[in-house]
Motif scaffolding. Structure first.
Motif, PDB file in Angstrom:
ATOM      1  N   ARG A  40       5.650  -9.817  -4.807  1.00 41.58           N
ATOM      2  CA  ARG A  40       6.593 -10.912  -4.573  1.00 41.58           C
ATOM      3  C   ARG A  40       7.222 -10.798  -3.190  1.00 41.58           C
ATOM      4  N   ALA A  41       7.554  -9.573  -2.789  1.00 48.06           N
ATOM      5  CA  ALA A  41       8.133  -9.381  -1.454  1.00 48.06           C
ATOM      6  C   ALA A  41       7.134  -9.745  -0.359  1.00 48.06           C
ATOM      7  N   ALA A  42       5.848  -9.626  -0.654  1.00 54.36           N
ATOM      8  CA  ALA A  42       4.807  -9.981   0.310  1.00 54.36           C
ATOM      9  C   ALA A  42       4.408 -11.446   0.225  1.00 54.36           C
ATOM     10  N   ASP A  43       5.137 -12.249  -0.575  1.00 51.00           N
ATOM     11  CA  ASP A  43       4.866 -13.680  -0.738  1.00 51.00           C
ATOM     12  C   ASP A  43       3.472 -13.945  -1.268  1.00 51.00           C
ATOM     13  N   LEU A  44       2.998 -13.073  -2.163  1.00 50.42           N
ATOM     14  CA  LEU A  44       1.725 -13.288  -2.842  1.00 50.42           C
ATOM     15  C   LEU A  44       2.008 -13.788  -4.250  1.00 50.42           C
ATOM     16  N   SER A  45       1.499 -14.961  -4.551  1.00 48.56           N
ATOM     17  CA  SER A  45       1.752 -15.574  -5.853  1.00 48.56           C
ATOM     18  C   SER A  45       0.756 -15.049  -6.878  1.00 48.56           C
ATOM     19  N   PHE A  46       1.204 -14.895  -8.099  1.00 45.18           N
ATOM     20  CA  PHE A  46       0.335 -14.430  -9.176  1.00 45.18           C
ATOM     21  C   PHE A  46       0.874 -14.947 -10.500  1.00 45.18           C
ATOM     22  N   THR A  47      -0.016 -14.969 -11.471  1.00 42.26           N
ATOM     23  CA  THR A  47       0.376 -15.343 -12.825  1.00 42.26           C
ATOM     24  C   THR A  47       0.572 -14.064 -13.628  1.00 42.26           C
ATOM     25  N   ASP A  48       0.403 -14.150 -14.915  1.00 40.77           N
ATOM     26  CA  ASP A  48       0.507 -12.948 -15.741  1.00 40.77           C
ATOM     27  C   ASP A  48      -0.707 -12.052 -15.515  1.00 40.77           C
ATOM     28  N   TRP A  49      -0.590 -10.817 -15.953  1.00 43.70           N
ATOM     29  CA  TRP A  49      -1.707  -9.883 -15.871  1.00 43.70           C
ATOM     30  C   TRP A  49      -2.836 -10.391 -16.757  1.00 43.70           C
ATOM     31  N   LEU A  50      -4.055 -10.213 -16.305  1.00 39.54           N
ATOM     32  CA  LEU A  50      -5.213 -10.783 -16.996  1.00 39.54           C
ATOM     33  C   LEU A  50      -5.355 -10.203 -18.391  1.00 39.54           C
ATOM     34  N   LEU A  56       0.826  -1.204   0.000  1.00 37.41           N
ATOM     35  CA  LEU A  56       0.000   0.000   0.000  1.00 37.41           C
ATOM     36  C   LEU A  56       0.863   1.257   0.000  1.00 37.41           C
ATOM     37  N   ALA A  57       1.986   1.227   0.740  1.00 39.14           N
ATOM     38  CA  ALA A  57       2.877   2.386   0.742  1.00 39.14           C
ATOM     39  C   ALA A  57       3.461   2.627  -0.639  1.00 39.14           C
ATOM     40  N   THR A  58       3.662   1.563  -1.394  1.00 35.49           N
ATOM     41  CA  THR A  58       4.200   1.704  -2.749  1.00 35.49           C
ATOM     42  C   THR A  58       3.260   2.471  -3.649  1.00 35.49           C
ATOM     43  N   ILE A  59       1.970   2.157  -3.589  1.00 32.28           N
ATOM     44  CA  ILE A  59       1.028   2.852  -4.464  1.00 32.28           C
ATOM     45  C   ILE A  59       0.794   4.280  -3.987  1.00 32.28           C
ATOM     46  N   CYS A  60       0.977   4.533  -2.692  1.00 39.02           N
ATOM     47  CA  CYS A  60       0.795   5.896  -2.186  1.00 39.02           C
ATOM     48  C   CYS A  60       1.922   6.806  -2.662  1.00 39.02           C
ATOM     49  N   ARG A  61       3.127   6.293  -2.742  1.00 41.76           N
ATOM     50  CA  ARG A  61       4.266   7.112  -3.144  1.00 41.76           C
ATOM     51  C   ARG A  61       4.223   7.464  -4.623  1.00 41.76           C
ATOM     52  N   SER A  62       3.531   6.652  -5.408  1.00 40.38           N
ATOM     53  CA  SER A  62       3.511   6.905  -6.850  1.00 40.38           C
ATOM     54  C   SER A  62       2.893   8.250  -7.179  1.00 40.38           C
ATOM     55  N   GLY A  63       1.787   8.595  -6.531  1.00 38.64           N
ATOM     56  CA  GLY A  63       1.123   9.855  -6.781  1.00 38.64           C
ATOM     57  C   GLY A  63       0.250   9.881  -8.014  1.00 38.64           C
ATOM     58  N   ARG A  64       0.244   8.811  -8.784  1.00 38.94           N
ATOM     59  CA  ARG A  64      -0.560   8.792 -10.010  1.00 38.94           C
ATOM     60  C   ARG A  64      -1.530   7.603 -10.046  1.00 38.94           C
ATOM     61  N   ILE A  65      -1.631   6.879  -8.946  1.00 38.17           N
ATOM     62  CA  ILE A  65      -2.561   5.757  -8.855  1.00 38.17           C
ATOM     63  C   ILE A  65      -3.885   6.266  -8.309  1.00 38.17           C
ATOM     64  N   SER A  66      -4.947   6.000  -9.054  1.00 42.29           N
ATOM     65  CA  SER A  66      -6.272   6.450  -8.641  1.00 42.29           C
ATOM     66  C   SER A  66      -6.873   5.537  -7.588  1.00 42.29           C
ATOM     67  N   GLN A  67      -6.822   4.229  -7.824  1.00 40.73           N
ATOM     68  CA  GLN A  67      -7.428   3.276  -6.893  1.00 40.73           C
ATOM     69  C   GLN A  67      -6.715   1.938  -6.983  1.00 40.73           C
ATOM     70  N   LEU A  68      -6.803   1.195  -5.901  1.00 44.33           N
ATOM     71  CA  LEU A  68      -6.386  -0.197  -5.847  1.00 44.33           C
ATOM     72  C   LEU A  68      -7.566  -0.987  -5.298  1.00 44.33           C
ATOM     73  N   SER A 122       5.046  -3.084 -12.900  1.00 44.40           N
ATOM     74  CA  SER A 122       6.300  -3.723 -12.514  1.00 44.40           C
ATOM     75  C   SER A 122       6.625  -3.473 -11.040  1.00 44.40           C
ATOM     76  N   THR A 123       6.387  -2.237 -10.583  1.00 43.94           N
ATOM     77  CA  THR A 123       6.643  -1.918  -9.180  1.00 43.94           C
ATOM     78  C   THR A 123       5.721  -2.702  -8.261  1.00 43.94           C
ATOM     79  N   LEU A 124       4.446  -2.792  -8.639  1.00 44.92           N
ATOM     80  CA  LEU A 124       3.490  -3.540  -7.828  1.00 44.92           C
ATOM     81  C   LEU A 124       3.825  -5.023  -7.805  1.00 44.92           C
ATOM     82  N   ALA A 125       4.246  -5.569  -8.945  1.00 41.91           N
ATOM     83  CA  ALA A 125       4.603  -6.990  -8.999  1.00 41.91           C
ATOM     84  C   ALA A 125       5.773  -7.289  -8.068  1.00 41.91           C
ATOM     85  N   SER A 126       6.746  -6.396  -8.017  1.00 47.14           N
ATOM     86  CA  SER A 126       7.880  -6.593  -7.104  1.00 47.14           C
ATOM     87  C   SER A 126       7.424  -6.543  -5.662  1.00 47.14           C
ATOM     88  N   ALA A 127       6.519  -5.621  -5.342  1.00 45.75           N
ATOM     89  CA  ALA A 127       6.012  -5.523  -3.976  1.00 45.75           C
ATOM     90  C   ALA A 127       5.197  -6.763  -3.603  1.00 45.75           C
TER      91      ALA A 127
END
Length: 488
Positions: A276-286, A174-186, A269-274
């Motif tokens: 992975r650091a949170a141990d959340l598994s995911f596939t490719d973007w839908l 969540l801190a990652t998306i807050c620092r971006s300044g250009r994310i409308s919603q998650l 890319s930034t969110l995907a790295s975050a």
């Protein structure tokens, strides 16, 4: 409630507390609409006295009586005047025939548009040529949204140390998306789906030994019968780019949707790295086809299992929307189900542990979608908002003391929440506004009422308060059941 729970290893679950939903008004706890109706009532009353009284007083009595009643008489927990915009908008839509949607089969929609009802019909699809991700463009709100499906272990089964670590890792996301300044919603969307048995069948195909024996035959039959009778949970994460705030970067990247996709790809890319650091598994973007399956399953739950078993069908966004939608005051009727949306109007007021939503998310036998919409605030915007709230609280407190009104404990608690937000912001944390929506689906209205009552009780066990949204079920459904980062 205890603030911590000790474990055998000496560790402790770290509790959290949500800020209260603000109840303050512009003046003495009255909102702008209440002040307007109270002002009209006061002007008419004073004018009748100065205009001669008597007959004029009786003549204007309906005005000031109605104004006072609409100001102070509550209906379903809200002042009557606050229902005027909702009821007026509902009446206008009903008179214009906008409560009923039927797909025009012989008149296909323009290429690149989504076949959705209401204001969601303006959405456009865009396929990113580099990642293959399907992106949804809202030209009115100027947003570009992308989705990813997550998989994670059962949080309630983890030990307290691992739960704390994962909560802290999610906080960094969540801190990652807050620092971006250009994310409308998650948006985090967790939904239950009827299990088609595809997963069990694939496991048996890969690991089973179909040697024709009695045990193998019996086990295969058990899988065929048990699979479709169960249910599974699916979680998606949607990221929405605010194209207005990122206008300069978009122009630098080439402009238009291609430039916006280039900028959104960086945040992906930034969110995907975050993650992975949170141990959340995911596939490719839908892809656009996978998004189409989600939309079709939400409006037509009866077809969800078939779409999962046959992955080659239902992959077109142009036909993913509903065939028919009928909106009522308190529910929505689509192709094969009735739907109703609950709003989490009050998060827990006391300290709670990270798994407090377990009664809601682990409820069985109910087809529902839980949507947590996170709206990050830029640091400068959050600081201005906090300063504004502090000034309003202090001014309101001074005004109450001047007229001799007793200070309410609720106002003091809200002011302490504002001070805590200011302290967190000063410490470098981001400020995120949360909106919780629960969409419930059922085959009949009786089943819908039963499931709603069960979920309301589950929310009470989770220390949350819920309200059934009325007069806006269609918009609420698109926000609660679809991973499109929509607003209510």
């Amino acid at each position: 409630m205890s603030t911590e729970t000790s474990t055998e290893s000496g560790t402790a679950l770290v509790p959290a507390k949500f800020s209260r939903l603000t109840r303050r008004g512009i003046l003495l706890g009255l909102s702008a609409s209440q002040l307007v109706t109270l002002g009209i009532a006061g002007v008419s009353l004073v004018g009748s006295f100065y205009g001669g009284g008597g007959a004029l007083f009786l003549l204007t009595s309906p005005i000031w009586i109605l104004g006072a009643a609409m100001t102070w008489i509550p209906i379903s927990g809200r002042p009557a005047v606050e229902w005027v915009p909702i009821a007026g908008w509902w009446v206008w839509r009903a008179s214009m025939g906008q409560l009923i949607y039927r797909r025009r089969i012989v008149m296909p929609r323009p290429a690149g548009t989504l076949a959705l009802p209401g204001d969601a019909a303006r959405l456009r699809e865009y396929s990113d040529p580099e990642t293959g991700a399907g992106m949804i463009h809202d030209p009115t709100a100027a947003t570009l949204t992308v989705m990813i499906e997550l998989s994670h272990p059962a949080f309630v089964l983890l030990d307290p140390v691992e739960q704390n670590r994962r909560v802290e890792s999610w906080g960094r996301v969540l801190a990652t998306i807050c620092r971006s300044g250009r994310i409308s919603q998650l948006q985090v969307l967790e939904r239950t789906l009827p299990d088609s048995g595809q997963g069990l069948a694939e496991w048996w195909s890969a690991h089973g030994s179909d040697d024709g024996s009695w045990a193998a035959t019996t086990y295969a039959e058990l899988i065929d019968r048990a699979g479709p009778a169960g249910e599974r949970h699916a979680t998606t994460l949607s990221l929405s780019l605010d194209m207005k705030h990122a206008a300069r970067q978009i122009r630098t990247a080439g402009g238009g949707l291609r430039g916006a996709a280039n900028i959104l790809r960086q945040d992906m890319s930034t969110l995907a790295s975050a993650l992975r650091a949170a141990d959340l598994s995911f596939t490719d973007w839908l892809s656009t086809g996978q998004i189409a399956v989600i939309l079709r399953s939400a409006y037509d739950p009866a077809i969800a299992a078939t779409l999962e078993r046959h992955g080659e069908i239902g992959q077109d966004l142009a036909t993913a929307g509903p065939v028919a939608v009928t909106e009522r005051w308190g529910h929505l009727r689509t192709d094969s189900a009735f739907h109703a949306v609950l709003w989490i109007s009050e998060w827990p007021r006391a300290m709670v542990h990270p798994g407090f939503l377990s009664p809601v998310l682990l409820s069985t036998g109910i087809q529902r979608a839980f949507s947590l919409i996170c709206t990050p605030l830029r640091t400068d915007q959050a600081a201005r908002d906090i300063r504004k709230k502090k000034v309003e609280y202090i001014s309101d407190r001074t005004q109450r003391a001047r007229i001799g009104q007793i200070e309410d404990a609720g106002h003091s608690a809200e002011f302490q929440d504002v001070l805590q937000q200011e302290a967190d912001l000063t410490a470098g944390h981001g400020v995120v506004r949360y909106t919780g929506l629960i969409s419930v689906s059922a085959e009949t209205l009786d089943d819908l009422d039963r499931d709603l009552a069960a979920l309301e009780q589950a929310a009470i066990q989770a220390s949350c308060e819920t309200r059934r949204l009325v007069g806006q079920q269609a918009r609420a459904f698109t926000a609660a059941a679809l991973p499109l980062c929509r607003r209510v």
